[in-house]
Design a protein around this motif. Structure first.
Motif, PDB file in Angstrom:
ATOM      1  N   ALA A 173       0.491  -1.093   0.339  1.00  0.00           N
ATOM      2  CA  ALA A 173      -0.054  -0.179  -0.117  1.00  0.00           C
ATOM      3  C   ALA A 173       1.086   1.572   0.065  1.00  0.00           C
ATOM      4  N   ASN A 174       1.481   1.614   1.337  1.00  0.00           N
ATOM      5  CA  ASN A 174       2.841   2.475   1.595  1.00  0.00           C
ATOM      6  C   ASN A 174       4.313   2.752   0.755  1.00  0.00           C
ATOM      7  N   ARG A 175       4.003   2.036  -0.187  1.00  0.00           N
ATOM      8  CA  ARG A 175       5.930   1.403  -0.777  1.00  0.00           C
ATOM      9  C   ARG A 175       6.245   2.401  -0.660  1.00  0.00           C
ATOM     10  N   ASP A 176       5.893   3.822  -0.994  1.00  0.00           N
ATOM     11  CA  ASP A 176       6.458   5.286  -1.150  1.00  0.00           C
ATOM     12  C   ASP A 176       6.492   6.033   0.426  1.00  0.00           C
ATOM     13  N   THR A 177       5.699   5.207   1.296  1.00  0.00           N
ATOM     14  CA  THR A 177       5.742   6.449   2.050  1.00  0.00           C
ATOM     15  C   THR A 177       5.658   5.495   3.676  1.00  0.00           C
ATOM     16  N   PRO A 178       6.617   5.051   4.549  1.00  0.00           N
ATOM     17  CA  PRO A 178       6.721   3.622   5.058  1.00  0.00           C
ATOM     18  C   PRO A 178       6.464   3.874   6.471  1.00  0.00           C
ATOM     19  N   LEU A 179       5.212   2.995   7.281  1.00  0.00           N
ATOM     20  CA  LEU A 179       5.786   3.292   8.614  1.00  0.00           C
ATOM     21  C   LEU A 179       7.435   3.364   9.502  1.00  0.00           C
ATOM     22  N   GLU A 180       7.619   4.882   9.875  1.00  0.00           N
ATOM     23  CA  GLU A 180       8.815   4.486  10.873  1.00  0.00           C
ATOM     24  C   GLU A 180       8.562   3.365  11.724  1.00  0.00           C
ATOM     25  N   ASN A 181       8.093   2.864  12.752  1.00  0.00           N
ATOM     26  CA  ASN A 181       8.095   1.682  13.498  1.00  0.00           C
ATOM     27  C   ASN A 181       6.949   1.055  14.287  1.00  0.00           C
ATOM     28  N   PRO A 182       6.691   0.272  14.259  1.00  0.00           N
ATOM     29  CA  PRO A 182       5.263  -0.571  14.557  1.00  0.00           C
ATOM     30  C   PRO A 182       4.329  -0.320  14.994  1.00  0.00           C
ATOM     31  N   THR A 183       4.029   0.867  15.519  1.00  0.00           N
ATOM     32  CA  THR A 183       2.828   1.106  16.282  1.00  0.00           C
ATOM     33  C   THR A 183       2.102   2.229  15.749  1.00  0.00           C
ATOM     34  N   GLY A 184       1.956   1.585  14.635  1.00  0.00           N
ATOM     35  CA  GLY A 184       0.988   2.317  13.694  1.00  0.00           C
ATOM     36  C   GLY A 184       0.256   1.374  13.424  1.00  0.00           C
ATOM     37  N   PHE A 185      -1.251   1.879  12.553  1.00  0.00           N
ATOM     38  CA  PHE A 185      -2.276   1.124  12.153  1.00  0.00           C
ATOM     39  C   PHE A 185      -2.806   1.539  11.281  1.00  0.00           C
ATOM     40  N   LEU A 186      -3.925   0.399  10.970  1.00  0.00           N
ATOM     41  CA  LEU A 186      -4.806   0.608   9.413  1.00  0.00           C
ATOM     42  C   LEU A 186      -6.875   1.028   9.514  1.00  0.00           C
ATOM     43  N   LYS A 187      -7.380   1.867   9.602  1.00  0.00           N
ATOM     44  CA  LYS A 187      -8.721   2.072   9.549  1.00  0.00           C
ATOM     45  C   LYS A 187      -9.162   2.732   8.337  1.00  0.00           C
ATOM     46  N   GLY A 221     -11.358   5.449   6.916  1.00  0.00           N
ATOM     47  CA  GLY A 221     -11.490   6.751   7.164  1.00  0.00           C
ATOM     48  C   GLY A 221     -12.775   7.676   7.620  1.00  0.00           C
ATOM     49  N   ASP A 222     -12.288   8.365   8.383  1.00  0.00           N
ATOM     50  CA  ASP A 222     -13.992   8.402   9.514  1.00  0.00           C
ATOM     51  C   ASP A 222     -15.254   8.280   8.528  1.00  0.00           C
ATOM     52  N   LYS A 223     -14.723   9.155   7.199  1.00  0.00           N
ATOM     53  CA  LYS A 223     -16.117   9.284   5.627  1.00  0.00           C
ATOM     54  C   LYS A 223     -16.497   7.943   5.068  1.00  0.00           C
ATOM     55  N   GLY A 224     -15.769   6.774   5.691  1.00  0.00           N
ATOM     56  CA  GLY A 224     -16.414   5.602   5.372  1.00  0.00           C
ATOM     57  C   GLY A 224     -15.878   5.127   3.905  1.00  0.00           C
ATOM     58  N   ASN A 225     -15.325   6.167   3.154  1.00  0.00           N
ATOM     59  CA  ASN A 225     -14.619   6.228   1.973  1.00  0.00           C
ATOM     60  C   ASN A 225     -12.931   5.759   1.115  1.00  0.00           C
ATOM     61  N   ASN A 226     -12.558   5.834   2.300  1.00  0.00           N
ATOM     62  CA  ASN A 226     -11.169   5.618   1.955  1.00  0.00           C
ATOM     63  C   ASN A 226     -10.756   4.825   3.958  1.00  0.00           C
ATOM     64  N   ILE A 227      -9.119   4.341   3.193  1.00  0.00           N
ATOM     65  CA  ILE A 227      -8.559   3.520   4.182  1.00  0.00           C
ATOM     66  C   ILE A 227      -7.409   4.429   3.988  1.00  0.00           C
ATOM     67  N   VAL A 228      -7.288   4.345   5.368  1.00  0.00           N
ATOM     68  CA  VAL A 228      -5.681   4.929   6.617  1.00  0.00           C
ATOM     69  C   VAL A 228      -4.896   4.920   7.314  1.00  0.00           C
ATOM     70  N   LEU A 229      -3.574   5.291   6.853  1.00  0.00           N
ATOM     71  CA  LEU A 229      -2.823   4.000   7.401  1.00  0.00           C
ATOM     72  C   LEU A 229      -2.041   5.214   8.288  1.00  0.00           C
ATOM     73  N   ILE A 230      -2.809   5.064   9.745  1.00  0.00           N
ATOM     74  CA  ILE A 230      -1.983   6.063  10.682  1.00  0.00           C
ATOM     75  C   ILE A 230      -0.758   5.874  11.298  1.00  0.00           C
ATOM     76  N   ASP A 231      -0.165   6.732  11.994  1.00  0.00           N
ATOM     77  CA  ASP A 231       1.663   6.105  12.686  1.00  0.00           C
ATOM     78  C   ASP A 231       1.253   6.600  13.987  1.00  0.00           C
ATOM     79  N   GLN A 232       2.558   6.425  14.790  1.00  0.00           N
ATOM     80  CA  GLN A 232       2.731   6.559  16.102  1.00  0.00           C
ATOM     81  C   GLN A 232       1.990   7.997  16.389  1.00  0.00           C
ATOM     82  N   SER A 233       2.500   8.485  16.181  1.00  0.00           N
ATOM     83  CA  SER A 233       1.781  10.064  16.273  1.00  0.00           C
ATOM     84  C   SER A 233       1.204  10.312  16.072  1.00  0.00           C
ATOM     85  N   LEU A 234      -0.012   9.932  15.098  1.00  0.00           N
ATOM     86  CA  LEU A 234      -1.622  10.213  14.828  1.00  0.00           C
ATOM     87  C   LEU A 234      -2.114  11.011  13.426  1.00  0.00           C
TER      88      LEU A 234
END
Ligand SMILES: *[C@@H]1O[C@H](CO)[C@@H](O)[C@H](O)[C@H]1NC(C)=O
Ligand SMILES: *[C@@H]1O[C@H](CO)[C@@H](O)[C@H](O)[C@H]1NC(C)=O
Ligand SMILES: *[C@@H]1O[C@H](CO)[C@@H](O)[C@H](O)[C@H]1NC(C)=O
Ligand SMILES: *[C@@H]1O[C@H](CO)[C@@H](O)[C@H](O)[C@H]1NC(C)=O
Ligand SMILES: *[C@@H]1O[C@H](CO)[C@@H](O)[C@H](O)[C@H]1NC(C)=O
Length: 854
Positions: free
Chosen positions: A81-95, A97-110
């Motif tokens: 998914a995020n080949r050019d924008t990696p998470l920098e540590n393993p504390t992120g998550f996928l969910k 999006g708030d409008k229910g029309n996309n998916i987002v990857l959130i990092d440690q600092s939200l």
């Protein structure tokens, strides 16, 4: 023992166990709802457990959301998914999006570091009950929970391929929305998934084709789709019993895709960072990804290799030829084998009186700028082209049902190549005088001229036809003789795309594609210890230059040969890498096949397939066994070795000099098919290098050419020398070294030559062959053998001439001059009545000269 090769990436693959998957806790299902999130230590699994979605990292500092095959051990990532924008540590998550029309990857600092809507063309409507689901096709879809109709999906990963095309994915354009899908390589294979330089993209202009790009340079094109296959992939089988190729063109969509009928078969198209397009299929029994097909394969696949109006033919020398009616634009460069200047017309076009010349079996020239009319037939097409003076050629679009549709080229014809079979026909516009037969047109009486042309033409046609039939008949011989190992370059290409589905049943025919295991498995040291019974003396097969070879049996029952490199072999990790790289890259049924490697501390081992009949010398030079080699067997062994060597010298993408060709390095499989082994001393020549010098002469006396043994100069011609020795040994059943005739003055080479010039060549033949042999075939082989061992390297033929001479009774063959290292070296020069050399042995020069013993 021999070895085989590939490239650094493959080598690295052996070590790429660094990959970290934190995926231990699977969220019980295949779906994620708006209220859930997927942390880096969780995964989603498709309903039947085929694919898995989760996070991976190679370094701990970059984490990627990805999809991989769940049940394949070496995790094969097919989408990131995020080949050019990696998470920098393993504390992120996928969910979701708030409008229910996309998916987002959130990092440690939200912070949101990736979102699917950055890619999509805005889906602004919000949706309440959307879910994210991983399907068994490997497609990750965002949709309303009760929606199953693909066009209604809010988002799907299949619209955003990474470097892999899975069954059902489309590569191409949606012309209504302007959405384009293509695949782009990773930066470093198995190491860095960020966008690399290579991409495979469809161009829908003109007649659609798919191009392989390296940054902004085209390096390969598929050729247009002809209804059955790509024009540039003649080996593609329209009907395989498992993979169905699809090329769809209408006003809404243009795409390439494929489907798999057999659910359990895994196959994917993949663009590798090394610039290769690969179709890989998963072989369950051996747990490897098998390279089913790849491109570019040879120099003629290189884009614009021969420039405008040039036509590349791997069977010609030089490979670049001009289309009939054209000549090289820059003769000097052309002679230096530099073809990209292309060709120019012999005679300018006149428009009205121009004619068309038909080229058979070609890859159609680039079709981006052509005019297309799918409802026209060939006659209308010719008419259309003839009427428009800027039209340079025309052809059918589809080849099915006798051909249909019309494509006409305006301007230069670029990137054509000649296939021995399976290409397409194209009609090239030429000035009338360049088309006909009577080229020399300075006659005075035009009627006489015309009559002359007609008569001459007819005679020529008959003659040509005769030659063609003769050639064809003879051409078949070597191929047929080789029984299961029928192959010339044309057979080879057909084998590549043969489906490897019933995995084992097809082995016989397509052993070549089985060789293509790019993903070299790394064998565990213990596995090998067990397989070889702790390297017992009993399992020892022999001792090669760099170590001992053992026979082993894997737990699954597969027999292997293990080359254990001695620690003080001098073969360091670099040489080892070299050999592995080389071996994996070489794929040919007459070369031994590497199954894997093993590395533990300073123990390095290469694992090969086991050859039931061991090596040729064990049979050929053994009184009790050599009678099992009848003449047909020997001839097919000679042809096989020649083809293997030709591949090394010319057809593989490298120029490889084996440097130690000898009977003990020819291994024989169950059916006695020969395979060249032991590449420990092989050298790769860079493109234009023709000879090299070494301080350290390695090799085996008796097989070494004079210039190599004495001056350390090696070239393809030193291999040719060794091949010649081998041929004479195979015919006579005697070793070159250790064989002395009469007064001990002659070795086998000298003796053979003497017999040849005295007209007694047939006396050389091993008496254990019996009487069942074709005299002319034996004589032809002896002559080839003698030509190969001539003293002067420049007199020796190339392997392509050798293969041609072996396969055709009608090829022009020079009379051999004296061999090198025969003792009595200056014995009378032969009357070299025919001084034709290498290059003349092309098909065009075939004449009818039946060989006679003299
Ligand atoms: C990643 O982190 C783990 C522990 O957090 C450590 O054991 C491992 O060596 C690290 N790997 C790399 C490649 O840095
Ligand atoms: C999974 O990761 C989350 C946060 O990253 C953590 O809170 C949780 O304890 C982890 N679970 C396990 C089983 O490691
Ligand atoms: C989306 O793209 C914009 C620019 O196109 C960029 O500024 C932004 O950071 C991206 N957002 C995400 C989540 O990648
Ligand atoms: C294609 O050819 C057909 C038959 O000659 C003709 O009727 C039609 O107009 C052509 N279409 C185009 C787009 O030129
Ligand atoms: C020939 O075709 C080209 C390309 O479509 C067009 O530009 C040109 O006008 C045509 N010439 C004639 C004489 O029809």
């Amino acid at each position: 023992m021999g070895c085989v090769t590939s490239l650094l990436n493959t080598f690295l693959f052996c070590f790429s166990t660094l990959l970290i998957f934190l995926s231990t806790i699977s969220i019980s299902t295949d779906t994620l709802t708006t209220t859930q999130s997927l942390t880096t230590n969780q995964t989603l699994s498709s309903p039947q457990g085929i694919f898995e979605l989760g996070f991976f990292s190679y370094t701990n500092s970059t984490w990627y959301l990805a999809i991989w095959y769940k049940n394949i051990d070496h995790k094969t990532v097919v989408w990131v998914a995020n080949r050019d924008t990696p998470l920098e540590n393993p504390t992120g998550f996928l969910k979701i999006g708030d409008k229910g029309n996309n998916i987002v990857l959130i990092d440690q600092s939200l912070h949101q570091i990736w979102s699917s809507s950055n890619q999509t063309t805005t889906t602004t409507t919000s949706t309440r009950n959307s879910i994210l689901q991983l399907l068994d096709s490997g497609n990750l879809v965002l949709k309303e929970s009760n929606e199953n109709y693909p066009t209604k999906f809010l988002w799907q990963s299949f619209d955003y391929p990474t470097d892999t095309l899975l069954p059902g994915m489309k590569l191409g354009w949606n012309l209504d929305t302007g959405m384009e899908r293509h695949i782009t390589s990773w930066k470093i294979k198995d190491k860095d998934p960020s966008s690399g330089d290579l991409s495979f993209k469809l161009n829908y202009h003109g007649l659609p084709e798919i191009f392989l790009w390296n940054k902004d340079q085209i390096i390969y094109r598929s050729g247009p789709w002809n209804g059955e296959r790509f024009s540039g992939v003649p080996e593609m089988q329209p009907t395989t019993n498992s993979i169905k190729f699809i090329f769809h063109v209408d006003e809404h969509e243009v795409y390439y895709s494929f489907s798999i009928e057999n659910q359990i078969l895994f196959s994917r198209l993949f663009v590798s960072p090394i610039g290769e397009l690969q179709r890989l299929t998963w072989i369950k029994t051996t747990q490897v990804w098998n390279k089913f097909w790849y491109a570019p394969k040879d120099q003629c696949d290189d884009y614009r290799m021969c420039g405008p109006y040039g036509i590349c033919d791997t069977n010609a020398s030089p490979v670049c030829q001009c289309v009939k009616g054209f000549h090289p634009k820059n003769q000097q460069n052309w002679n230096l084998r530099y073809g990209s200047d292309g060709c120019v017309r012999n005679k300018e076009l006149d428009c009205e009186s121009d004619k068309f010349f038909k080229l058979h079996n070609v890859k159609l020239p680039e079709t981006t700028l052509v005019l297309v009319n799918r409802s026209m037939n060939l006659v209308e097409c010719e008419d259309l082209c003839h009427k428009n003076c800027s039209c340079t050629a025309y052809a059918n679009i589809e080849i099915t049902n006798g051909g249909s549709g019309c494509v006409i080229w305006i301007g230069e014809l670029i990137d054509m190549r000649q296939y021995p079979a399976g290409g397409q026909d194209i009609y090239v516009r030429l000035a009338a005088s360049d088309v006909g037969f009577g080229g020399g047109s300075n006659g005075t009486n035009s009627t006489a001229k015309v009559a002359g042309i007609i008569v001459g033409g007819a005679a020529l046609i008959l003659l040509a036809l005769g030659f063609f039939l003769l050639w064809k008949k003879n051409k078949l011989q070597c191929i047929l003789k080789g029984k299961t190992e029928h192959r010339g370059s044309l057979e080879r290409s057909h084998e590549f795309l043969m489906p490897e589905v019933g995995f084992s049943s097809k082995r016989e025919q397509s052993s070549e594609s089985n060789i293509d295991d790019l993903e070299l498995p790394l064998f565990d040291f213990n596995t090998i210890t067990i397989a070889t019974n702790n390297f017992s003396e009993h399992n020892k097969l022999g001792q090669g230059g760099f170590g001992v070879v053992y026979k082993g049996i894997l737990i699954e029952g597969q027999e292997i040969a293990v080359k254990r490199l001695s620690k003080n072999s001098g073969q360091g990790i670099e040489e080892f890498k070299n050999e592995v790289k080389l071996l994996v890259k070489l794929q040919h049924r007459n070369l031994v096949r590497l199954l894997g490697c093993s590395i533990q501390m300073d123990e390095k081992m290469l694992v090969y397939e086991y050859m039931e009949n061991r090596s040729l010398d064990g049979i050929l030079f053994d009184k009790s066994k050599r009678s099992s080699l009848d003449w047909n067997r020997r001839f097919s062994i000679i042809c096989g070795i020649a083809r293997g060597l030709l591949y090394l010298h010319q057809d593989s993408r490298f120029r490889i000099i084996h440097r130690d060709l000898k009977a003990s390095n020819i291994l024989l499989d169950k059916e006695m098919n020969p395979r060249i082994s032991d590449f420990g001393m092989a050298r790769i020549f860079v493109a234009d290098q023709t000879e090299a010098n070494t301080m350290r002469v390695v090799g085996t006396y008796g097989y070494m050419s004079p210039e190599y043994a004495m001056d350390g100069i090696f070239s393809v011609k030193s291999d040719v020398f060794s091949f010649g020795v081998l041929v004479l040994e195979i015919i006579s059943g005697k070793k070159n070294r250790g064989f002395y005739y009469a007064n001990k003055e002659w070795n086998l080479l000298g003796h053979s030559w003497k017999q040849w010039i005295e007209g007694n060549a047939l006396e050389l033949i091993d008496s254990s062959i019996g009487d069942l042999y074709s005299q002319s075939e034996v004589l032809r082989c002896i002559q080839v053998g003698l030509l190969c061992v001539q003293e002067h390297a420049e007199d020796r033929p190339t392997m392509s001439s050798v293969v041609l001479m072996l396969s055709s009774e009608t090829a022009v063959m020079a009379q051999p001059k004296n061999p090198g290292f025969c003792l009595g070296r200056n014995l009378a020069e032969t009357d070299s009545s025919s001084s034709k050399q290498d290059e003349s042995f092309t098909v065009n020069h075939v004449t009818v000269t039946m060989l006679e013993a003299r």
